[in-house]
Design an enzyme around this catalytic site. Structure first.
Site: not given
Ligand code: SUG
Length: 451
Positions: A25, A28, A140, A176, A251, A372
């Site tokens: 991600s 993130n 996702r 999302e 998010h 989350c």
């Molecule tokens: O979509 N992480 C998710 C985390 C989601 C968090 N959700 C909220 N904030 N509501 C994302 O970024 C990482 C998976 C990886 O790197 O293997 C991931 O998909």
């Protein structure tokens, strides 16, 4: 103003058997920084159940959403791979990045599963569900078909529940789900104001951000509000600050959270802070209340500390006695500024009376905090009864889930293990049993089509 008796049920995503650190991600920071670490799926899933137990102990109603089949074989077949499952996995392993993308356990973060609008706010008096298209991240974007099937299987009563397709996707048309959706209301059962928070317009080249792309398009927020049949006086669209997205708030639930009449947020969460607060005041007045703003000023908690600790990704819940509690990650306890801020809230006269810190490190290392991991669904007594117990969690069910995790999950998973055909066999056996334990019934491709 009339209000029906209703409660909020948190449907937590159970961490799947392939939980791993794929660094998938962009934007993130936790996911990006932990790429390649060895994960512990068993510990991750048990940490999630411990959080469910904590909410039960507080007297709240708890539900669960199931992990998805991973690696996702229908997606690999869509890429043209043929043969036995083992052959497909072996061949796909040569395609750069593909297997980690179809093996992510990301469906655990159910705040991104869908946007749910409570019946009190909807024209037809039903609870509405729109699964998120999750276009922004390929790993996702493959979640919504199973998510939609699961929600239909659990909320299976047309008199009370309405299910919609995801918003259109393509280009920057991303949605999302509930991670960019909040709600202010006098009580769960009263008519409320739904906050649809977006980051960009899908039709404009300039998204306002410099470093990371925004994931939520205004057009998708509109589509979800329209499909969910939300009354015009029950919705407002708010722009998330580009500055927050660039700092790692991919998010909005990383920088703000709502509950009841309260909005807890960081000073830099919204593009136009003053205008947003004023608009919220004006829009809540006809609903019979003034919103309570619980703000962390940047001088007290920097945006960096807020995002690093996931302070705002806590669950803000109303306890049976009417007081509010925060369910936070231990990272917010270990960060001096956020711990001091939470302590000050509890010591003050505001609505937050308790703080519960939970160890969710396995999920946190992928950027997934307490909020989350849960999808909030406000249900009246009749709506809750219509579930007939499906996917609801009490202490006995928590025992069963723990036993199931201990029997099926590995305690060590590296990226190289994801193409192991035995992992797929283990995952399917576990999920097949789980659909029976939870009463959800057959929802997976391998159960429905045998492949
Ligand atoms: O979509 N992480 C998710 C985390 C989601 C968090 N959700 C909220 N904030 N509501 C994302 O970024 C990482 C998976 C990886 O790197 O293997 C991931 O998909």
């Amino acid at each position: 103003m009339t209000a029906t008796n209703a409660r909020e049920v948190n449907f937590d995503g159970l961490v799947g058997p392939t939980h791993n650190y794929g660094g998938l991600s962009d934007g993130n920071l936790a996911s990006m920084n932990n790429l390649g670490d060895v994960s512990n799926p068993r510990e991750a899933a048990l940490q999630g159940v411990a959080k469910m137990r904590r909410l039960l102990a507080l007297g709240l109603t708890q539900g669960v959403l199931l992990p998805h089949e991973r690696p996702h074989m229908p997606t690999l077949k869509a890429f043209g791979f043929t043969g036995s499952d083992a052959e497909i996995l072996q061949r796909a392993a040569y395609a750069p990045g593909l297997v980690p993308n179809v093996a992510s356990a990301s469906a655990m973060w159910t705040a991104n599963a869908a946007t749910v609008s409570p019946s009190a706010d909807c024209q037809d008096g039903r609870v509405h569900f729109t699964p998120a298209n999750l276009t922004a991240m390929f790993h996702r974007s493959i979640e919504h078909p199973v998510t939609g099937r699961m929600l239909k299987a659990i909320f299976n009563d047309d008199r009370h529940f309405a299910h919609h397709p995801p918003a259109p996707s393509g280009g920057r048309m991303g949605d999302e789900g509930a991670a960019n959706h909040g709600r202010l209301a006098l009580s769960h059962g009263a008519k409320g104001l739904q906050l649809f928070v977006y980051g960009h317009s899908a039709f404009e080249r300039d998204q306002g951000t410099q470093r990371f792309a925004s994931r939520q398009a205004l057009q998708c927020s509109h589509a979800v509000a329209t499909m969910n049949d939300v009354r015009g006086d029950s919705l407002i669209f708010i722009r998330q600050a580009a500055r927050a997205i660039d700092a790692g708030a991919f998010h909005n639930d990383v920088v703000s959270v709502t509950n009841g009449t309260a909005l807890m947020f960081h000073e830099h969460a919204f593009e136009d802070r003053d205008g947003t607060l004023e608009a919220l005041k004006q829009r809540c007045a006809p609903l019979g209340f003034e919103p309570v703003f619980i703000e962390a000023r940047a001088d007290d908690v920097s945006l960096q500390d807020a995002i690093g600790s996931y302070l705002f990704n806590s669950q803000l819940v109303t306890l049976p006695d009417g007081a509010m509690a925060l369910i936070l990650p231990t990272e917010a306890e270990d960060t001096a500024s956020t711990k001091a801020w939470v302590d000050a809230q509890i010591a003050g006269n505001g609505p937050i009376r308790q703080a519960h810190y939970m160890d969710l490190k396995q999920s946190m290392k992928n950027g997934g905090g307490p909020a989350c991991l849960r999808l909030r669904v406000v249900l009246t007594d009749d709506e809750l009864a219509a579930l007939q117990g499906r996917a609801l969690v009490d202490e006995a069910m928590a025992d069963k889930l723990e036993d199931w995790i201990k029997r099926h999950y590995r305690d060590r998973l590296a990226i190289a293990d994801l193409a192991d055909p035995q992992l797929l066999v283990e995952c399917r056996a576990a999920l097949d049993e789980l659909t029976q334990i939870t009463g959800v019934g057959s929802i997976y491709d391998f159960q429905l089509t045998g492949s």
